[in-house]
Scaffold this motif. Structure first.
Motif: not given
Length: 113
Positions: A4-5, A43, A46-47, A49-54
């Motif tokens: 993912y990403k 899910n 993905r959450r 990874v998104d949380d890590y980036i944010a």
């Protein structure tokens, strides 16, 4: 293996807990997640990874970009020839032969996934 990403995750199953557990493997930072089903695991990955980036953005630090798995190494032509001979002898491509040698030196599984 999940992707993912550009972040890749290794998945295992914890039989005692009845959970799939995952860990992002192509970054130095510890990113883990879990789920009881494939969809829940996907899910959660993905959450995570998104949380890590944010979180990295919020802390004025940049998220570590995932390792691509590609390394460019320049060697002299004599060594290049010797490597090609060794790879041919072992029935492998030069890249596969080098990856095997590097994995041996690092003490890790060098399979490309």
């Amino acid at each position: 293996m999940m992707d993912y990403k550009g972040y890749k995750a290794q998945i295992d199953f914890d039989d005692d807990a009845g959970l799939f557990v995952g860990e992002v493997i192509n970054t130095r930072d510890g990113i883990t997640f879990s789920g009881t089903s494939v969809e829940e695991l996907r899910n959660a990955f993905r959450r995570a990874v998104d949380d890590y980036i944010a979180l990295s953005s919020d802390m004025a630090a940049s998220a570590e970009r995932p390792y691509s798995g590609k390394i460019v190494v320049r060697v002299n032509p004599i060594l290049h020839h010797a490597i090609a001979v060794c790879a041919r002898r072992d029935g492998k491509s030069v890249s596969a032969w080098i990856a095997d040698r590097l994995a041996e030196a690092a003490g890790v599984d060098g399979k490309v996934g």
